[in-house]
Design a protein around this motif. Structure first.
Motif, short mmCIF file in Angstrom:
data_model
loop_
_atom_site.label_atom_id
_atom_site.label_comp_id
_atom_site.label_asym_id
_atom_site.label_seq_id
_atom_site.Cartn_x
_atom_site.Cartn_y
_atom_site.Cartn_z
N ASP A 26 0.79 -1.10 0.13
CA ASP A 26 0.18 0.06 -0.04
C ASP A 26 0.96 1.26 -0.08
O ASP A 26 0.41 2.16 0.31
N SER A 27 2.18 0.98 -0.26
CA SER A 27 2.85 2.40 -0.41
C SER A 27 3.58 2.52 -1.92
O SER A 27 3.47 2.02 -2.59
N ASP A 28 4.28 3.90 -1.99
CA ASP A 28 4.84 4.04 -3.01
C ASP A 28 6.17 4.63 -2.88
O ASP A 28 6.34 5.20 -1.58
N GLY A 29 7.05 4.68 -3.48
CA GLY A 29 8.45 5.04 -2.99
C GLY A 29 8.88 5.95 -4.24
O GLY A 29 8.42 6.08 -5.40
N ILE A 30 9.59 6.97 -3.86
CA ILE A 30 10.20 8.08 -4.78
C ILE A 30 11.54 8.29 -4.61
O ILE A 30 11.94 8.25 -3.17
N LEU A 65 2.72 6.34 2.18
CA LEU A 65 1.72 5.24 2.73
C LEU A 65 0.31 5.69 2.21
O LEU A 65 -0.11 6.85 2.64
N ASP A 66 -0.51 5.04 1.62
CA ASP A 66 -1.85 5.15 1.35
C ASP A 66 -2.59 4.90 2.42
O ASP A 66 -3.11 3.50 2.89
N MET A 67 -3.15 5.91 3.37
CA MET A 67 -3.82 5.83 4.48
C MET A 67 -5.11 6.52 4.50
O MET A 67 -5.36 7.09 3.44
N THR A 68 -5.82 6.12 5.49
CA THR A 68 -7.19 6.83 5.66
C THR A 68 -6.98 7.43 7.03
O THR A 68 -6.64 6.85 7.71
N TYR A 69 -8.06 8.73 7.20
CA TYR A 69 -8.34 9.04 8.43
C TYR A 69 -9.71 9.19 8.33
O TYR A 69 -10.28 9.52 7.34
#
Length: 113
Positions: free
Chosen positions: A24-28, A44-48
């Motif tokens: 669920d993550s992406d790197g740069i 990180l692809d998260m929700t709140y």
């Protein structure tokens, strides 16, 4: 792994079996024109939840630039590329836990708490 080792582990090894980018993550990364990665960050692809409604949040983690590249624009290039990526992925908000919060203020982040 090289950047993480030098920036966060004092040169200590990053194991080949360590999962530096979860599903669920992406790197740069920022690459030197002559080759070699000089900086990296993770999204990180998260929700709140706000008022009971879920919202998409980019959790920014492990932002790091090799010591010899600090103060030479690599961190700025890394953050600008990261922000472009967040816009492409249409995140509603981004959060991070900075070491130097004043530096990140240049990119629109504010301190809360």
């Amino acid at each position: 792994g090289h950047v993480r080792s030098r920036v966060y582990r004092g040169g200590g090894a990053v194991g080949i079996d360590e999962n530096l980018l979860r599903e669920d993550s992406d790197g740069i990364v920022i690459v030197h024109p002559e080759g070699g990665i000089v900086g990296a960050a993770t999204i990180l692809d998260m929700t709140y939840s706000r008022h009971g409604q879920p919202h998409r949040n980019a959790g920014i983690a492990a932002v790091g630039v090799l010591p010899e590249w600090r103060g030479r624009g690599a961190g700025t290039a890394l953050m600008n590329g990261l922000l472009d990526r967040l816009r492409e992925r249409e995140f509603e908000v981004a959060t991070l836990f900075p070491f130097r919060d004043r530096w990140y203020a240049r990119f629109g982040f504010v301190t809360h708490g």
